[in-house]
Design a protein around this motif. Structure first.
Motif, PDB file in Angstrom:
ATOM      1  N   ILE A   1       7.473   4.066  12.901  1.00 19.83           N
ATOM      2  CA  ILE A   1       6.302   3.182  12.560  1.00 19.83           C
ATOM      3  C   ILE A   1       6.169   2.351  14.395  1.00 19.83           C
ATOM      4  CG2 ILE A   1       6.151   3.820  10.911  1.00 19.83           C
ATOM      5  CD1 ILE A   1       5.785   0.403   9.943  1.00 19.83           C
ATOM      6  N   ALA A   2       4.533   2.297  14.295  1.00 14.07           N
ATOM      7  CA  ALA A   2       4.321   1.374  15.632  1.00 14.07           C
ATOM      8  C   ALA A   2       3.110   0.541  14.663  1.00 14.07           C
ATOM      9  CB  ALA A   2       4.136   1.790  16.629  1.00 14.07           C
ATOM     10  N   ALA A   3       3.293  -1.217  15.060  1.00 15.00           N
ATOM     11  CA  ALA A   3       2.017  -2.177  14.430  1.00 15.00           C
ATOM     12  C   ALA A   3       1.454  -2.063  15.319  1.00 15.00           C
ATOM     13  CB  ALA A   3       2.663  -2.722  14.193  1.00 15.00           C
TER      14      ALA A   3
ATOM     15  N   LEU B   1      -1.938   6.420   5.895  1.00 18.27           N
ATOM     16  CA  LEU B   1      -1.651   7.785   5.763  1.00 18.27           C
ATOM     17  C   LEU B   1      -0.486   9.181   6.202  1.00 18.27           C
ATOM     18  CD1 LEU B   1      -5.382   9.181   6.378  1.00 18.27           C
ATOM     19  CD2 LEU B   1      -3.684   9.338   3.894  1.00 18.27           C
ATOM     20  N   ALA B   2      -0.367   8.249   7.826  1.00 16.58           N
ATOM     21  CA  ALA B   2       0.867   8.902   8.042  1.00 16.58           C
ATOM     22  C   ALA B   2       2.232   8.536   7.862  1.00 16.58           C
ATOM     23  CB  ALA B   2       0.963   7.898   9.608  1.00 16.58           C
ATOM     24  N   VAL B   3       2.496   7.913   6.894  1.00 12.63           N
ATOM     25  CA  VAL B   3       3.762   6.985   6.022  1.00 12.63           C
ATOM     26  C   VAL B   3       3.719   7.845   5.204  1.00 12.63           C
ATOM     27  CG1 VAL B   3       4.782   5.606   5.214  1.00 12.63           C
ATOM     28  CG2 VAL B   3       3.645   4.752   7.029  1.00 12.63           C
ATOM     29  N   LEU B   4       2.197   8.338   4.174  1.00 13.60           N
ATOM     30  CA  LEU B   4       2.464   8.778   2.912  1.00 13.60           C
ATOM     31  C   LEU B   4       2.768  10.236   3.059  1.00 13.60           C
ATOM     32  CD1 LEU B   4       0.311   6.811   0.909  1.00 13.60           C
ATOM     33  CD2 LEU B   4       3.176   6.959   1.186  1.00 13.60           C
TER      34      LEU B   4
ATOM     35  N   TYR C   1      -1.006  -5.937  12.886  1.00 11.59           N
ATOM     36  CA  TYR C   1      -1.714  -5.135  12.027  1.00 11.59           C
ATOM     37  C   TYR C   1      -0.955  -3.396  11.557  1.00 11.59           C
ATOM     38  CZ  TYR C   1      -5.882  -3.507  14.397  1.00 11.59           C
ATOM     39  OH  TYR C   1      -5.964  -2.661  15.399  1.00 11.59           O
ATOM     40  N   PHE C   2      -1.722  -2.554  10.655  1.00 16.69           N
ATOM     41  CA  PHE C   2      -2.083  -1.767  10.099  1.00 16.69           C
ATOM     42  C   PHE C   2      -3.152  -1.059  10.035  1.00 16.69           C
ATOM     43  CE2 PHE C   2       2.496  -3.180   9.606  1.00 16.69           C
ATOM     44  CZ  PHE C   2       3.170  -2.089  11.200  1.00 16.69           C
ATOM     45  N   ASP C   3      -3.584   0.267   9.887  1.00 16.11           N
ATOM     46  CA  ASP C   3      -4.962   1.024   9.429  1.00 16.11           C
ATOM     47  C   ASP C   3      -4.696   1.970   8.505  1.00 16.11           C
ATOM     48  OD1 ASP C   3      -4.056   3.113  11.231  1.00 16.11           O
ATOM     49  OD2 ASP C   3      -6.445   2.161  12.334  1.00 16.11           O
ATOM     50  N   GLU C   4      -5.530   2.304   8.055  1.00 14.36           N
ATOM     51  CA  GLU C   4      -5.861   3.733   7.147  1.00 14.36           C
ATOM     52  C   GLU C   4      -5.105   4.717   7.566  1.00 14.36           C
ATOM     53  OE1 GLU C   4      -6.025   4.437   2.927  1.00 14.36           O
ATOM     54  OE2 GLU C   4      -6.587   2.787   4.024  1.00 14.36           O
TER      55      GLU C   4
ATOM     56  N   ARG D   1       0.386  -0.675   0.463  1.00 19.30           N
ATOM     57  CA  ARG D   1      -0.298  -0.227  -0.400  1.00 19.30           C
ATOM     58  C   ARG D   1       0.526   1.181  -0.241  1.00 19.30           C
ATOM     59  NH1 ARG D   1      -2.967   3.768  -0.474  1.00 19.30           N
ATOM     60  NH2 ARG D   1      -5.218   3.707   0.466  1.00 19.30           N
ATOM     61  N   ILE D   2       2.397   1.597   0.808  1.00 25.07           N
ATOM     62  CA  ILE D   2       2.661   2.033   0.914  1.00 25.07           C
ATOM     63  C   ILE D   2       3.476   2.280  -0.325  1.00 25.07           C
ATOM     64  CG2 ILE D   2       2.055   2.214   3.442  1.00 25.07           C
ATOM     65  CD1 ILE D   2       4.902   1.966   3.741  1.00 25.07           C
TER      66      ILE D   2
END
Length: 202
Positions: free
Chosen positions: A30-32, A48-51, A41-44, A13-14
């Motif tokens: 980042i923190a899973a 958005l935070a990574v992008l 897991y990760f969510d939307e 996704r990223i």
């Protein structure tokens, strides 16, 4: 219900590799999140935070390496690059550098390959992308991939065998036969010389 992503899905996704996501987590970038059973897991919102522009991105490079054996295959080289552009685009992979080289797959001392592997070992490359294993090396791919992974670099193989010209394999096999024939001839001459020396010594 909000969309959730496993590590591999989040990485896609990223536009990064799963190994990069794991490294970012280990480095605290980042923190899973975790389910009640302990699965990460990760969510939307993580996407958005990574992008987002302010995210502390990995400063290591994503490199695509394309290769053909001879200057007469320049059209094949262009086709290989075009196919890899489509592959990276489909995966959402942001490429920092494109490297094209003309040289035999049996030659592990190709200048651009050496430069890339030196940068890999120096920790400057996060992902190395090739169309097929033999684009990196006809023999010895597993060793190069092992060295890359030890340095924290993922070797991503598109596995597009159609981009590995069959005439190259024939040429490489003929080169192997020629090399061994030359060595066998040398051994025969050496053995004959030893027998002559033995007779003279008697």
């Amino acid at each position: 219900m909000a969309r959730v992503y496993r590590i591999s899905e989040f990485a896609e996704r990223i536009g990064r590799s799963a190994s990069t996501v794991r490294r970012w987590e280990a480095e605290g970038r980042i923190a899973a999140r975790r389910t009640s059973t302990g699965q990460r897991y990760f969510d939307e919102s993580d996407v958005l935070a990574v992008l987002a522009p302010g995210f502390a991105r990995d400063d290591r490079k994503v490199i695509v390496y394309c290769r053909v054996s001879s200057a007469g295959q320049r059209e094949d080289l262009a086709s290989q690059r075009a196919a890899m552009e489509m592959f990276c685009l489909a995966r959402g992979l942001a490429v920092d550098e494109w490297v094209s080289e003309i040289g035999g797959g049996m030659d592990l001392l190709r200048p651009k390959l050496i430069d890339i592997m030196s940068r890999v070992k120096a920790g400057q490359v996060s992902t190395l992308v090739v169309a097929h294993e033999d684009r990196l090396a006809r023999f010895g791919f597993d060793y190069l991939a092992h060295e890359a992974e030890a340095a924290g670099c993922e070797v991503l193989v598109a596995n597009q065998e159609s981009l590995s010209p069959q005439e190259e394999m024939v040429a490489d096999l003929l080169a192997i036969v020629h090399t061994f024939s030359y060595r066998l001839d040398g051994l025969h001459r050496y053995a004959k010389s030893m027998k002559t020396d033995d007779l003279i010594g008697r």
